[in-house]
Design a protein around this motif. Structure first.
Motif, PDB file in Angstrom:
ATOM      1  N   HIS A   1      90.853 -58.313-144.251  1.00 24.05           N
ATOM      2  CA  HIS A   1      89.611 -59.043-143.968  1.00 24.05           C
ATOM      3  C   HIS A   1      88.831 -58.358-142.843  1.00 24.05           C
ATOM      4  O   HIS A   1      87.608 -58.171-142.932  1.00 24.05           O
ATOM      5  CB  HIS A   1      89.948 -60.486-143.592  1.00 24.05           C
ATOM      6  CG  HIS A   1      88.755 -61.386-143.565  1.00 24.05           C
ATOM      7  ND1 HIS A   1      88.775 -62.646-143.029  1.00 24.05           N
ATOM      8  CD2 HIS A   1      87.485 -61.198-144.013  1.00 24.05           C
ATOM      9  CE1 HIS A   1      87.581 -63.198-143.141  1.00 24.05           C
ATOM     10  NE2 HIS A   1      86.780 -62.340-143.738  1.00 24.05           N
ATOM     11  N   MET A   2      89.554 -57.974-141.787  1.00 28.97           N
ATOM     12  CA  MET A   2      88.890 -57.294-140.677  1.00 28.97           C
ATOM     13  C   MET A   2      88.312 -55.955-141.124  1.00 28.97           C
ATOM     14  O   MET A   2      87.190 -55.581-140.740  1.00 28.97           O
ATOM     15  CB  MET A   2      89.878 -57.097-139.529  1.00 28.97           C
ATOM     16  CG  MET A   2      89.307 -56.329-138.351  1.00 28.97           C
ATOM     17  SD  MET A   2      90.419 -56.268-136.941  1.00 28.97           S
ATOM     18  CE  MET A   2      90.318 -57.973-136.396  1.00 28.97           C
ATOM     19  N   SER A   3      89.059 -55.202-141.936  1.00 19.47           N
ATOM     20  CA  SER A   3      88.572 -53.919-142.421  1.00 19.47           C
ATOM     21  C   SER A   3      87.283 -54.094-143.218  1.00 19.47           C
ATOM     22  O   SER A   3      86.322 -53.318-143.045  1.00 19.47           O
ATOM     23  CB  SER A   3      89.640 -53.251-143.283  1.00 19.47           C
ATOM     24  OG  SER A   3      89.150 -52.062-143.861  1.00 19.47           O
ATOM     25  N   GLN A   4      87.234 -55.107-144.069  1.00 15.94           N
ATOM     26  CA  GLN A   4      86.038 -55.341-144.875  1.00 15.94           C
ATOM     27  C   GLN A   4      84.848 -55.721-144.000  1.00 15.94           C
ATOM     28  O   GLN A   4      83.720 -55.236-144.201  1.00 15.94           O
ATOM     29  CB  GLN A   4      86.326 -56.443-145.899  1.00 15.94           C
ATOM     30  CG  GLN A   4      85.217 -56.672-146.914  1.00 15.94           C
ATOM     31  CD  GLN A   4      85.044 -55.503-147.865  1.00 15.94           C
ATOM     32  OE1 GLN A   4      85.917 -54.663-147.986  1.00 15.94           O
ATOM     33  NE2 GLN A   4      83.914 -55.442-148.535  1.00 15.94           N
ATOM     34  N   LEU A   5      85.078 -56.583-143.007  1.00 22.51           N
ATOM     35  CA  LEU A   5      83.975 -57.023-142.141  1.00 22.51           C
ATOM     36  C   LEU A   5      83.468 -55.871-141.269  1.00 22.51           C
ATOM     37  O   LEU A   5      82.260 -55.721-141.075  1.00 22.51           O
ATOM     38  CB  LEU A   5      84.449 -58.181-141.260  1.00 22.51           C
ATOM     39  CG  LEU A   5      84.746 -59.499-141.989  1.00 22.51           C
ATOM     40  CD1 LEU A   5      85.328 -60.521-141.027  1.00 22.51           C
ATOM     41  CD2 LEU A   5      83.487 -60.052-142.646  1.00 22.51           C
ATOM     42  N   LEU A   6      84.366 -55.066-140.741  1.00 26.15           N
ATOM     43  CA  LEU A   6      83.933 -53.937-139.910  1.00 26.15           C
ATOM     44  C   LEU A   6      83.190 -52.897-140.738  1.00 26.15           C
ATOM     45  O   LEU A   6      82.251 -52.261-140.247  1.00 26.15           O
ATOM     46  CB  LEU A   6      85.143 -53.300-139.228  1.00 26.15           C
ATOM     47  CG  LEU A   6      85.890 -54.166-138.215  1.00 26.15           C
ATOM     48  CD1 LEU A   6      87.019 -53.390-137.566  1.00 26.15           C
ATOM     49  CD2 LEU A   6      84.942 -54.716-137.158  1.00 26.15           C
ATOM     50  N   THR A   7      83.607 -52.726-141.989  1.00 18.83           N
ATOM     51  CA  THR A   7      82.890 -51.794-142.857  1.00 18.83           C
ATOM     52  C   THR A   7      81.466 -52.271-143.113  1.00 18.83           C
ATOM     53  O   THR A   7      80.512 -51.474-143.108  1.00 18.83           O
ATOM     54  CB  THR A   7      83.642 -51.643-144.188  1.00 18.83           C
ATOM     55  OG1 THR A   7      84.960 -51.147-143.933  1.00 18.83           O
ATOM     56  CG2 THR A   7      82.924 -50.670-145.115  1.00 18.83           C
ATOM     57  N   ASN A   8      81.307 -53.571-143.340  1.00 19.31           N
ATOM     58  CA  ASN A   8      79.968 -54.122-143.608  1.00 19.31           C
ATOM     59  C   ASN A   8      79.080 -54.127-142.365  1.00 19.31           C
ATOM     60  O   ASN A   8      77.853 -54.202-142.491  1.00 19.31           O
ATOM     61  CB  ASN A   8      80.091 -55.544-144.153  1.00 19.31           C
ATOM     62  CG  ASN A   8      80.766 -55.584-145.510  1.00 19.31           C
ATOM     63  OD1 ASN A   8      80.779 -54.588-146.241  1.00 19.31           O
ATOM     64  ND2 ASN A   8      81.342 -56.718-145.861  1.00 19.31           N
ATOM     65  N   ASN A   9      79.696 -54.085-141.175  1.00 20.45           N
ATOM     66  CA  ASN A   9      78.912 -54.155-139.937  1.00 20.45           C
ATOM     67  C   ASN A   9      79.140 -52.925-139.066  1.00 20.45           C
ATOM     68  O   ASN A   9      79.107 -53.006-137.837  1.00 20.45           O
ATOM     69  CB  ASN A   9      79.297 -55.413-139.145  1.00 20.45           C
ATOM     70  CG  ASN A   9      78.994 -56.695-139.896  1.00 20.45           C
ATOM     71  OD1 ASN A   9      77.888 -57.226-139.849  1.00 20.45           O
ATOM     72  ND2 ASN A   9      79.993 -57.212-140.595  1.00 20.45           N
ATOM     73  N   ALA A  10      79.374 -51.787-139.717  1.00 16.74           N
ATOM     74  CA  ALA A  10      79.700 -50.568-138.963  1.00 16.74           C
ATOM     75  C   ALA A  10      78.569 -50.146-138.042  1.00 16.74           C
ATOM     76  O   ALA A  10      78.818 -49.600-136.952  1.00 16.74           O
ATOM     77  CB  ALA A  10      80.025 -49.439-139.940  1.00 16.74           C
ATOM     78  N   SER A  11      77.332 -50.389-138.435  1.00 15.79           N
ATOM     79  CA  SER A  11      76.209 -49.929-137.613  1.00 15.79           C
ATOM     80  C   SER A  11      76.176 -50.616-136.252  1.00 15.79           C
ATOM     81  O   SER A  11      75.682 -50.047-135.271  1.00 15.79           O
ATOM     82  CB  SER A  11      74.890 -50.190-138.357  1.00 15.79           C
ATOM     83  OG  SER A  11      74.726 -51.577-138.620  1.00 15.79           O
ATOM     84  N   GLN A  12      76.713 -51.848-136.156  1.00 16.80           N
ATOM     85  CA  GLN A  12      76.706 -52.562-134.882  1.00 16.80           C
ATOM     86  C   GLN A  12      77.767 -52.045-133.909  1.00 16.80           C
ATOM     87  O   GLN A  12      77.730 -52.361-132.718  1.00 16.80           O
ATOM     88  CB  GLN A  12      76.922 -54.055-135.127  1.00 16.80           C
ATOM     89  CG  GLN A  12      75.862 -54.704-136.000  1.00 16.80           C
ATOM     90  CD  GLN A  12      76.094 -56.189-136.176  1.00 16.80           C
ATOM     91  OE1 GLN A  12      76.565 -56.871-135.271  1.00 16.80           O
ATOM     92  NE2 GLN A  12      75.770 -56.718-137.354  1.00 16.80           N
ATOM     93  N   LEU A  13      78.727 -51.296-134.431  1.00 21.52           N
ATOM     94  CA  LEU A  13      79.792 -50.781-133.579  1.00 21.52           C
ATOM     95  C   LEU A  13      79.383 -49.514-132.841  1.00 21.52           C
ATOM     96  O   LEU A  13      80.051 -49.102-131.897  1.00 21.52           O
ATOM     97  CB  LEU A  13      81.043 -50.480-134.423  1.00 21.52           C
ATOM     98  CG  LEU A  13      81.657 -51.655-135.178  1.00 21.52           C
ATOM     99  CD1 LEU A  13      82.803 -51.171-136.045  1.00 21.52           C
ATOM    100  CD2 LEU A  13      82.141 -52.720-134.214  1.00 21.52           C
ATOM    101  N   LEU A  14      78.311 -48.881-133.292  1.00 23.22           N
ATOM    102  CA  LEU A  14      77.875 -47.613-132.710  1.00 23.22           C
ATOM    103  C   LEU A  14      76.785 -47.862-131.677  1.00 23.22           C
ATOM    104  O   LEU A  14      75.733 -48.414-131.990  1.00 23.22           O
ATOM    105  CB  LEU A  14      77.357 -46.680-133.807  1.00 23.22           C
ATOM    106  CG  LEU A  14      77.034 -45.253-133.380  1.00 23.22           C
ATOM    107  CD1 LEU A  14      78.309 -44.501-133.053  1.00 23.22           C
ATOM    108  CD2 LEU A  14      76.254 -44.528-134.474  1.00 23.22           C
ATOM    109  N   GLY A  15      77.051 -47.462-130.438  1.00 26.07           N
ATOM    110  CA  GLY A  15      76.075 -47.624-129.365  1.00 26.07           C
ATOM    111  C   GLY A  15      75.783 -46.308-128.675  1.00 26.07           C
ATOM    112  O   GLY A  15      76.200 -45.231-129.114  1.00 26.07           O
TER     113      GLY A  15
END
Length: 702
Positions: A498-512
């Motif tokens: 579940h975490m892998s799927q959510l992080l994949t869908n929101n990968a752009s927010q992880l990059l700063g």
């Protein structure tokens, strides 16, 4: 090269040669024993070797940690059975040829088993032999054969489910490609082993039947030969040949029983990396209640008048003593020195009357980039002292996603939350909840991948990662569920997936900004001239961050940072618009993008828009400034429905869903379908590599 090295090389070489010719020598020796007469001394030696071989095989089966650790057992069983049958033929020849002389005419071993083991009484020997045969054939061999048959069938039926579970762990980042390859090979070896054991059990059963037939044939043949050829009386012939035959039968039947027990142990073993003694001790003596109750019953039986008091009371006190010892051992607190030291330091701090420090900026906590909160019943999943597996799974997810995205995924901050339900976990990003579900840590989730061959008892639910139908089942039902076609995963894998799927869908927010600067610093070590003129001469760091976030938002990895920076250097002097730069980078990364979607296939199956519809959308975008929200509602609804239907048809045929359109519409349509049809990827004509062929399978709007 010195003499020692040469000797070592010679020894290794000869050892390899002996390993290679061992099995052929066994087979040739067995054939020789069947064809050629043998001296009694050699026959005695081979009988002793046969018994020792059976003991070694039995002990290896007992001490093997898993059945697959002794995967050669079926072949060893076949060779040992062939050797024993060949010895039967050789000993039968000696018994019938030399048996009339009595004594050790057929060898010392047969004489010992005929006189010492059964006391020289052929009637007793016959009874003992029949009892051994019944135990071997009717109990051990029959049970082992049935278990082998069932295990082989269920292992083969469960193979698809196990393969899908491995794929699920690989997709969740729990394991890498090498480990997945090893686990698939282990599943194949397991199926081969149990299939071979099913066939090997037939050898054991046939060996037991052959032992009975050989006994009857030897007695009848010896009786006829003794009376007709050697002039023995009826009683002498019966006594001589029956004793020798029974001794011969016992010599063969005891190794046969040992191998049958070894086969039964192998097929009844659990596939765990523990010795049989450790498993039995942990499971039988874990709870002292069984020993205490049985000790009490033995004590009552021991004080009943007429019963053997010493035997029953001694066993009663032994059971009660062991049970009490286990109970006291379980009550002892298990406090490690580290925990003891921590508790002591807390006590000291609590006793010190230090003044409360003034608040500062360090006391202001920032939101976690990625957070995981668990209810109190899920704490065992994240507690290392309780063998919690979730921490390792999350680390695997971070590693897999970091390799896929092209940047380091931030660490996950895990904590318990008493405000959550006991079995609920919550995944957050930048302090905002992006996923929440309820699981059962003591059960496993059987997911319906789309086609199963039956139903299974459990608690119906939904897979939180992909929304598939699923059932929470007990761990004992895992094999049965896999046989029915379910994909079975544990609770830690559910959370990690579940975490892998959510992080994949929101990968752009992880990059700063910090992550992008680290990427540029790493690239500058290899290509200093490429990076040194980018920031701030051509673009600001903020624009570069926005461009990379756009790529991740559209599921384009940024692993090829060299090509991305080259494109930014080339086009950054012409435009500062992140969308324009993103489009230019997508064209530069077209080979990578198409490979991520379509693999290495030369033909790309696509969905297109009808020319009239595409022209209408062009006009609509120009009127609204490129905003899809300004599209006429009826047109938007029809377009969405048609694209969803075309995408579903492609997915049913096993092909990725790709919409091919003009570069002007690509960005707008990509945002239009991202949340409604997440599986549909939108490409422009310029993003198709020149060496790829386009196949139009559907045209929307015609």
């Amino acid at each position: 090269m010195d003499i020692k090295t040469r000797l070592l090389q010679f020894g290794h070489k000869n050892q390899a040669i002996f390993k290679g010719i061992g099995t052929p020598l066994f087979v040739l020796a067995a054939l020789g024993m069947i064809i050629l007469p043998m001296p009694t001394m050699l026959l005695d030696t081979l009988f002793a070797f046969n018994i020792s071989l059976s003991l070694v095989v039995l002990l290896v089966a007992i001490y093997a940690l898993r059945p697959l650790d002794f995967a050669s057992f079926p072949s060893v069983l076949l060779i040992a059975t062939l050797l024993r049958l060949a010895l039967n033929v050789a000993s039968t020849r000696l018994v019938l040829l030399e048996g009339h002389e009595g004594g050790d005419a057929a060898g010392k071993v047969i004489e010992a088993f005929g006189s010492v083991v059964i006391g020289g009484n052929y009637a007793v020997g016959l009874v003992v032999f029949l009892i051994l045969v019944i135990i071997n054939f009717a109990v051990v061999t029959k049970g082992a054969g049935r278990i082998s048959e069932v295990s082989a069938r269920f292992t083969l039926d469960a193979m698809p489910g196990k393969q899908m579970a491995i794929d699920a762990d690989l997709n969740a980042g729990i394991i890498d490609q090498d480990e997945a390859r090893d686990r698939r090979a282990e599943v194949t070896r397991e199926a081969d082993f149990y299939g071979s054991m099913d066939g090997a059990s037939k050898f054991v059963k046939g060996d037991a039947i052959a032992g009975m037939l050989i006994l009857v044939i030897n007695i009848i043949g010896g009786f006829i030969i003794g009376m007709v050829q050697h002039g023995l009386t009826f009683s002498d012939a019966i006594e001589v040949y029956t004793l020798l035959t029974i001794g011969d039968g016992l010599v063969a039947q005891i190794p046969s029983l040992l191998l049958s027990i070894a086969a039964a142990l192998m097929v009844t073993r659990q596939n765990e990396s523990k010795s049989m003694g450790t498993i039995a001790y942990d499971q039988m003596l874990k709870d002292p209640k069984a020993l205490l109750v049985s000790g009490g019953l033995l004590f009552v039986m021991g004080i009943v008048p007429g019963m053997p008091h010493v035997a029953f009371l001694s066993m009663a006190f032994l059971s009660l003593g062991i049970g009490y010892w286990i109970y006291k051992k379980a009550q002892e607190p298990d406090i490690s020195p580290e925990l003891a030291g921590a508790e002591g330091s807390n006590a000291v701090n609590a006793s010190n009357n230090e003044p409360v420090k003034e608040l500062g900026w360090d006391d202001v906590s920032q939101v976690d980039v990625i957070g995981l909160e668990v209810g109190y019943r899920l704490i065992p999943l994240v507690d290392i002292s309780q063998n919690g597996e979730l921490l390792a799974r999350i680390k695997g997810v971070r590693k897999k996603l970091s390799q896929e995205f092209g940047f380091l995924v931030p660490a996950v901050h895990i904590r318990d939350n008493l405000d959550l339900n006991a079995n609920t976990y919550r995944i957050s990003m930048m302090g905002v909840t992006i996923g929440e579900a309820e699981i059962r840590h003591d059960c496993e989730l059987a997911i319906n991948p789309g086609q199963v061959f039956g139903t299974i008892e459990g608690t119906p639910t939904t897979d939180p990662a992909f929304g598939l139908e699923a059932v929470w089942i007990n761990k004992e039902q895992r094999e049965h569920a896999q046989t029915l076609g379910y994909t079975v995963v544990d609770a830690a894998t559910v959370v990690a997936t579940h975490m892998s799927q959510l992080l994949t869908n929101n990968a752009s927010q992880l990059l700063g900004h910090e992550e992008v600067q680290n990427l540029l610093d790493i690239l500058q070590r290899q290509y200093p001239k490429l990076v040194e003129g980018l920031i701030p001469d051509i673009l600001t760091l903020g624009v570069v961050v926005k461009v990379l976030q756009n790529l991740l938002h559209e599921a384009v990895p940024i692993r090829d940072l060299r090509t991305i920076v080259q494109t930014l250097v080339e086009y950054g002097t012409r435009s500062q618009d992140p969308d324009v730069l993103t489009a230019a980078i997508r064209i530069a990364l077209k080979r990578l993008i198409v490979q991520e979607i379509n693999g290495v296939e030369q033909e790309v199956s696509v969905i297109t828009l009808a020319p009239d519809l595409e022209q209408m959308l062009h006009q609509s975008m120009q009127a609204t400034g490129g905003d899809a929200a300004g599209m006429e509602p009826g047109l938007a609804e029809r377009l969405q429905s048609s694209l969803a239907q075309a995408s579903e048809e492609l997915e049913l045929e096993g092909m990725p869903a790709i919409l091919l359109t003009s570069g002007v519409l690509r960005s707008t349509l990509s945002r239009f379908v991202k949340n409604t049809i997440p599986s549909l990827r939108v490409l422009s004509y310029q993003e198709i590599p020149d060496d790829k062929q386009i196949k139009i399978v559907s045209s929307v709007g015609q």
